[in-house]
Design a protein around this motif. Structure first.
Motif, mmCIF file in Angstrom:
data_model
loop_
_atom_site.group_PDB
_atom_site.id
_atom_site.type_symbol
_atom_site.label_atom_id
_atom_site.label_comp_id
_atom_site.label_asym_id
_atom_site.label_seq_id
_atom_site.Cartn_x
_atom_site.Cartn_y
_atom_site.Cartn_z
ATOM 1 N N UNK A 88 4.627 2.681 9.769
ATOM 2 C CA UNK A 88 6.019 2.768 9.334
ATOM 3 C C UNK A 88 6.289 4.244 9.078
ATOM 4 N N UNK A 89 7.274 4.794 9.783
ATOM 5 C CA UNK A 89 7.593 6.216 9.648
ATOM 6 C C UNK A 89 9.071 6.400 9.319
ATOM 7 N N UNK A 90 9.366 7.514 8.661
ATOM 8 C CA UNK A 90 10.750 7.872 8.347
ATOM 9 C C UNK A 90 11.425 8.421 9.593
ATOM 10 N N UNK A 95 7.107 6.242 3.542
ATOM 11 C CA UNK A 95 7.529 4.961 2.984
ATOM 12 C C UNK A 95 6.378 4.295 2.223
ATOM 13 N N UNK A 96 6.728 3.483 1.224
ATOM 14 C CA UNK A 96 5.739 2.750 0.444
ATOM 15 C C UNK A 96 6.067 1.264 0.483
ATOM 16 N N UNK A 97 5.084 0.455 0.136
ATOM 17 C CA UNK A 97 5.307 -0.981 0.086
ATOM 18 C C UNK A 97 4.419 -1.708 1.069
ATOM 19 N N UNK A 98 4.892 -2.864 1.510
ATOM 20 C CA UNK A 98 4.105 -3.736 2.373
ATOM 21 C C UNK A 98 4.833 -4.062 3.663
ATOM 22 N N UNK A 99 4.032 -4.442 4.654
ATOM 23 C CA UNK A 99 4.534 -4.973 5.916
ATOM 24 C C UNK A 99 3.998 -6.394 6.042
ATOM 25 N N UNK A 100 4.862 -7.319 6.381
ATOM 26 C CA UNK A 100 4.449 -8.692 6.629
ATOM 27 C C UNK A 100 4.502 -8.941 8.131
ATOM 28 N N UNK A 143 13.718 4.144 1.232
ATOM 29 C CA UNK A 143 13.689 3.873 2.671
ATOM 30 C C UNK A 143 14.238 2.491 2.991
ATOM 31 N N UNK A 144 15.014 2.411 4.077
ATOM 32 C CA UNK A 144 15.500 1.134 4.587
ATOM 33 C C UNK A 144 14.381 0.431 5.343
ATOM 34 N N UNK A 145 14.465 -0.878 5.409
ATOM 35 C CA UNK A 145 13.487 -1.669 6.135
ATOM 36 C C UNK A 145 13.675 -1.579 7.638
#
Length: 176
Positions: A108-110, A118-123, A164-166
């Protein structure tokens, strides 16, 4: 957008004449962002890419001296969330069999002009009932265990975070 450089400029005049001495301090609310010395045209500037997404109260303040009193001005400035690109970089093995673990790697890139990480998770979901979740990083991954045979489409979805947007990406995968 988040990560993009913004330049704030304050112009200081006295009776229409630019002040050419003194320093202007820039604030985001109560947080000091930096200072700059007035130039020959009475301007001070601050360049920053450190503002998080949201509305900011930017204040430019000139401290007074024996010749003039203090002066300040405030503006409201909005930083939007930066867009992202999610990419599935690998699904191994492809093809797989029911119950066989599949390592799904993603990034995941900006998107420009935004920047940062970006931070968080990917499902990751196979559309047939199996899913897995992995953390965003320079190269994130998770292990998916397919529960049914057939042609599937893997969908990696990043939900976004405060800055950041998804985004999402798809990849065809065969389960035998």
């Amino acid at each position: 957008v988040f990560g993009q450089t913004v330049i704030f400029t304050a112009t200081v005049t006295a009776g229409g004449t630019p002040l050419t001495s003194g320093q202007v301090t820039f604030y985001d609310g109560a947080t000091e962002l930096g200072t700059d010395t007035l130039d020959a045209s009475g301007k001070a500037t601050l360049s920053t890419s450190a503002l998080v997404a949201g509305t900011h109260t930017i204040k430019a303040r000139l401290e007074g001296n024996a010749d003039y009193g203090p002066s300040e001005d405030t503006l409201f400035y909005t930083v939007d969330q930066a867009d992202t690109t999610t990419s599935i970089t690998s699904d191994d093995p492809d093809s797989s069999v029911v119950g066989q673990p599949v390592l799904v790697e993603f990034t995941v890139t900006a998107d420009s002009p935004g920047s940062g990480t970006p931070t968080g998770d990917v499902t990751v979901d196979d559309g047939a009932g199996a899913s897995c979740t992995g953390s965003v990083g320079s190269a994130g991954s998770c292990t998916l265990i397919p529960t049914s045979a057939g042609a599937t489409t893997l969908t990696a979805t990043y939900a976004g975070d405060g800055n950041f947007n998804g985004s999402s990406d798809t990849e065809d995968h065969q389960v035998d």
